[in-house]
Design a protein around this motif. Structure first.
Motif, PDB file in Angstrom:
ATOM      1  N   ASN A 321       0.811  -1.226   0.000  1.00  0.00           N
ATOM      2  CA  ASN A 321       0.000   0.000   0.000  1.00  0.00           C
ATOM      3  C   ASN A 321       0.840   1.269   0.000  1.00  0.00           C
ATOM      4  O   ASN A 321       0.320   2.367   0.221  1.00  0.00           O
ATOM      5  N   ASP A 322       2.158   1.108  -0.255  1.00  0.00           N
ATOM      6  CA  ASP A 322       3.074   2.252  -0.310  1.00  0.00           C
ATOM      7  C   ASP A 322       3.025   3.066   0.984  1.00  0.00           C
ATOM      8  O   ASP A 322       2.933   4.290   0.977  1.00  0.00           O
ATOM      9  N   ARG A 323       3.125   2.358   2.108  1.00  0.00           N
ATOM     10  CA  ARG A 323       3.085   3.013   3.413  1.00  0.00           C
ATOM     11  C   ARG A 323       4.328   2.671   4.236  1.00  0.00           C
ATOM     12  O   ARG A 323       4.251   2.436   5.445  1.00  0.00           O
ATOM     13  N   VAL A 324       5.463   2.636   3.573  1.00  0.00           N
ATOM     14  CA  VAL A 324       6.752   2.460   4.242  1.00  0.00           C
ATOM     15  C   VAL A 324       7.490   3.782   4.193  1.00  0.00           C
ATOM     16  O   VAL A 324       7.639   4.382   3.123  1.00  0.00           O
ATOM     17  N   TYR A 325       7.975   4.257   5.336  1.00  0.00           N
ATOM     18  CA  TYR A 325       8.592   5.576   5.430  1.00  0.00           C
ATOM     19  C   TYR A 325       9.963   5.457   6.093  1.00  0.00           C
ATOM     20  O   TYR A 325      10.081   4.908   7.182  1.00  0.00           O
ATOM     21  N   ASN A 326      10.979   5.980   5.421  1.00  0.00           N
ATOM     22  CA  ASN A 326      12.323   6.035   5.998  1.00  0.00           C
ATOM     23  C   ASN A 326      12.490   7.339   6.765  1.00  0.00           C
ATOM     24  O   ASN A 326      12.223   8.420   6.224  1.00  0.00           O
ATOM     25  N   ILE A 327      12.912   7.231   8.004  1.00  0.00           N
ATOM     26  CA  ILE A 327      13.171   8.408   8.827  1.00  0.00           C
ATOM     27  C   ILE A 327      14.548   8.277   9.453  1.00  0.00           C
ATOM     28  O   ILE A 327      15.150   7.203   9.455  1.00  0.00           O
ATOM     29  N   ASP A 328      15.063   9.362   9.984  1.00  0.00           N
ATOM     30  CA  ASP A 328      16.369   9.349  10.637  1.00  0.00           C
ATOM     31  C   ASP A 328      16.222   8.688  12.010  1.00  0.00           C
ATOM     32  O   ASP A 328      15.616   9.258  12.926  1.00  0.00           O
ATOM     33  N   GLY A 329      16.767   7.488  12.149  1.00  0.00           N
ATOM     34  CA  GLY A 329      16.620   6.743  13.396  1.00  0.00           C
ATOM     35  C   GLY A 329      17.354   7.347  14.569  1.00  0.00           C
ATOM     36  O   GLY A 329      16.907   7.226  15.711  1.00  0.00           O
ATOM     37  N   GLN A 330      18.483   7.981  14.309  1.00  0.00           N
ATOM     38  CA  GLN A 330      19.213   8.618  15.405  1.00  0.00           C
ATOM     39  C   GLN A 330      18.367   9.695  16.063  1.00  0.00           C
ATOM     40  O   GLN A 330      18.445   9.909  17.274  1.00  0.00           O
ATOM     41  N   LEU A 331      17.566  10.379  15.260  1.00  0.00           N
ATOM     42  CA  LEU A 331      16.734  11.452  15.779  1.00  0.00           C
ATOM     43  C   LEU A 331      15.395  10.922  16.291  1.00  0.00           C
ATOM     44  O   LEU A 331      15.099  10.986  17.475  1.00  0.00           O
ATOM     45  N   ALA A 332      14.592  10.379  15.396  1.00  0.00           N
ATOM     46  CA  ALA A 332      13.217  10.011  15.740  1.00  0.00           C
ATOM     47  C   ALA A 332      13.136   8.904  16.775  1.00  0.00           C
ATOM     48  O   ALA A 332      12.211   8.880  17.588  1.00  0.00           O
ATOM     49  N   LEU A 333      14.092   7.972  16.763  1.00  0.00           N
ATOM     50  CA  LEU A 333      14.063   6.853  17.704  1.00  0.00           C
ATOM     51  C   LEU A 333      15.080   7.037  18.817  1.00  0.00           C
ATOM     52  O   LEU A 333      15.474   6.090  19.482  1.00  0.00           O
ATOM     53  N   GLY A 334      15.497   8.279  19.006  1.00  0.00           N
ATOM     54  CA  GLY A 334      16.413   8.596  20.083  1.00  0.00           C
ATOM     55  C   GLY A 334      15.668   8.930  21.358  1.00  0.00           C
ATOM     56  O   GLY A 334      14.574   8.437  21.610  1.00  0.00           O
ATOM     57  N   TYR A 335      16.227   9.818  22.172  1.00  0.00           N
ATOM     58  CA  TYR A 335      15.700  10.042  23.512  1.00  0.00           C
ATOM     59  C   TYR A 335      15.594  11.513  23.866  1.00  0.00           C
ATOM     60  O   TYR A 335      15.152  11.855  24.951  1.00  0.00           O
ATOM     61  N   GLY A 336      16.004  12.426  22.973  1.00  0.00           N
ATOM     62  CA  GLY A 336      16.072  13.841  23.320  1.00  0.00           C
ATOM     63  C   GLY A 336      15.000  14.690  22.680  1.00  0.00           C
ATOM     64  O   GLY A 336      14.281  14.255  21.779  1.00  0.00           O
ATOM     65  N   PRO A 337      14.886  15.941  23.120  1.00  0.00           N
ATOM     66  CA  PRO A 337      13.812  16.813  22.651  1.00  0.00           C
ATOM     67  C   PRO A 337      13.915  17.194  21.178  1.00  0.00           C
ATOM     68  O   PRO A 337      12.894  17.294  20.501  1.00  0.00           O
ATOM     69  N   LEU A 338      15.110  17.416  20.657  1.00  0.00           N
ATOM     70  CA  LEU A 338      15.231  17.776  19.244  1.00  0.00           C
ATOM     71  C   LEU A 338      14.903  16.572  18.364  1.00  0.00           C
ATOM     72  O   LEU A 338      14.241  16.706  17.328  1.00  0.00           O
ATOM     73  N   GLY A 339      15.365  15.393  18.771  1.00  0.00           N
ATOM     74  CA  GLY A 339      15.050  14.180  18.032  1.00  0.00           C
ATOM     75  C   GLY A 339      13.562  13.888  18.037  1.00  0.00           C
ATOM     76  O   GLY A 339      12.970  13.537  17.010  1.00  0.00           O
ATOM     77  N   HIS A 340      12.922  14.029  19.188  1.00  0.00           N
ATOM     78  CA  HIS A 340      11.493  13.787  19.275  1.00  0.00           C
ATOM     79  C   HIS A 340      10.701  14.830  18.490  1.00  0.00           C
ATOM     80  O   HIS A 340       9.673  14.501  17.875  1.00  0.00           O
ATOM     81  N   SER A 341      11.162  16.064  18.513  1.00  0.00           N
ATOM     82  CA  SER A 341      10.481  17.104  17.735  1.00  0.00           C
ATOM     83  C   SER A 341      10.533  16.775  16.249  1.00  0.00           C
ATOM     84  O   SER A 341       9.530  16.919  15.527  1.00  0.00           O
TER      85      SER A 341
END
Length: 353
Positions: A321-341
């Motif tokens: 269904n074309d619903r696979v998304y590549n994101i920056d894992g260091q940021l999005a799956l990290g632990y800090g406020p800038l990564g979570h934002s």
């Protein structure tokens, strides 16, 4: 960024360095590993911050008035008095980098969890914060603090953690006033607002800390409202060179609880687990986010490149269904406020109807 000339003369610097290193040889060894965090087995970092919870008060008993100095911080290494508002701040806990950059500072020194090339310092998420600095010094890579570089930086204040930096605390205190945070009370792995709040006290920028946290929570709530119509399950998978890890709901409350996303049904969803392609096919989420750890350094391999060559990959609902998304894992799956934002905005952009 412009380099600032150190107030130490060359001779004074070399003398101080010789005395320091002679007194604390072998104290520079890493006290934490970037490939493993206290928060989750198999993941480099934890991020249990919940947008609905109030930030922890941290080790200080009561905040001093904004920018009032001298002030005393009740820290893991005792009561530490900071005579003047810090202008040159060194952060030697590699997990605290995200939490220091939102503050109004001109000069910051950081120890990194990886090499500078592989770090997130040049990403779009970090760029607004890094660009406004007059000076950004690197005083460690791959979790090892470089005491020589730290001494040359000549910080007003050093911020450390009592677990990650336990082997070098004595060395740090010989360089500058050092505040050692109790990592259980100010838990960056699961509650970054507690770290940001404590940094506000140390820097005399309590209002900046409170404002940043409030803005973050408001953005999460806005994202939740915009994604209220999303149906189906959403999975986040951390991708490394030869391994992949399912990120559990306890690890990503900002995205699941905070943004209202639905997790796939699995006994491993709460805590997460190492994941094979076959395991992913059993999970079979409707939406799949791949947190890539080679975004900053594309020369590094990624297991997902092998997955996409497999026939199993093409059977996944998210792929079909074309619903696979590549994101920056260091940021999005990290632990800090800038990564979570970054993660909140990346998910919102991908899933917005």
């Amino acid at each position: 960024m412009t380099a600032r000339t150190s107030s130490l003369t060359v001779s004074a610097l070399m003398l101080a360095l010789a005395l320091l290193l002679g007194a604390c040889s072998n104290s520079e060894s890493p006290s934490g590993q970037a490939s493993s965090s206290p928060a989750q087995t198999g993941s480099e970092s934890g991020s249990g911050e919940s947008p609905s919870s109030s930030p922890s008060s941290g080790p200080s008993e009561e905040a001093a008035p904004e920018a009032a100095f001298p002030r005393t911080i009740h820290a893991a290494n005792g009561d530490v008095t900071i005579e003047k508002q810090p202008q040159r701040v060194a952060v030697v806990h590699w997990g605290y980098n995200d939490s220091i950059l939102p503050f109004d500072l001109n000069s910051v020194a950081l120890a990194l969890p990886f090499t500078e090339k592989q770090s997130v310092l040049r990403t779009d998420a970090y760029k607004p914060y890094v660009d406004r600095l007059d000076e950004l010094a690197i005083v460690g890579e791959n979790t090892a603090v470089n005491l020589e570089a730290l001494l040359a930086y000549a910080p007003d204040v050093i911020i450390a953690g009592n677990a990650i930096n336990k082997d070098i605390v004595d060395s740090l205190t010989k360089i500058a006033t050092t505040v050692v945070l109790d990592e259980e009370k100010t838990d960056v792995w699961g509650d970054w607002p507690s770290v940001v709040t404590e940094f506000g006290r140390i820097l005399g920028q309590e209002e900046t800390a409170a404002g940043f946290i409030a803005d973050f929570r408001a953005n999460v709530e806005t994202a939740k409202e915009k994604l209220a119509s999303i149906e189906g399950s959403v999975a986040f998978v951390q991708i490394r060179a030869k391994e992949a890890w399912l990120q559990g709901t306890n690890y990503l409350p900002t995205y699941y609880e905070g943004m209202g996303l639905k997790a796939p049904e699995s006994s491993e969803m709460e805590e997460g687990a190492q994941l094979s392609l076959e395991g992913l096919s059993q999970l079979d989420p409707d939406y799949l986010f791949l947190g890539q750890f080679n975004v900053s350094d594309p020369s590094l391999p990624a297991l997902s490149d092998e997955w996409t060559q497999s026939g199993v990959w093409s059977t996944l609902k998210a792929v079909q269904n074309d619903r696979v998304y590549n994101i920056d894992g260091q940021l999005a799956l990290g632990y800090g406020p800038l990564g979570h934002s970054y993660g909140v905005q990346a998910i919102l952009a991908a899933l917005s109807p």
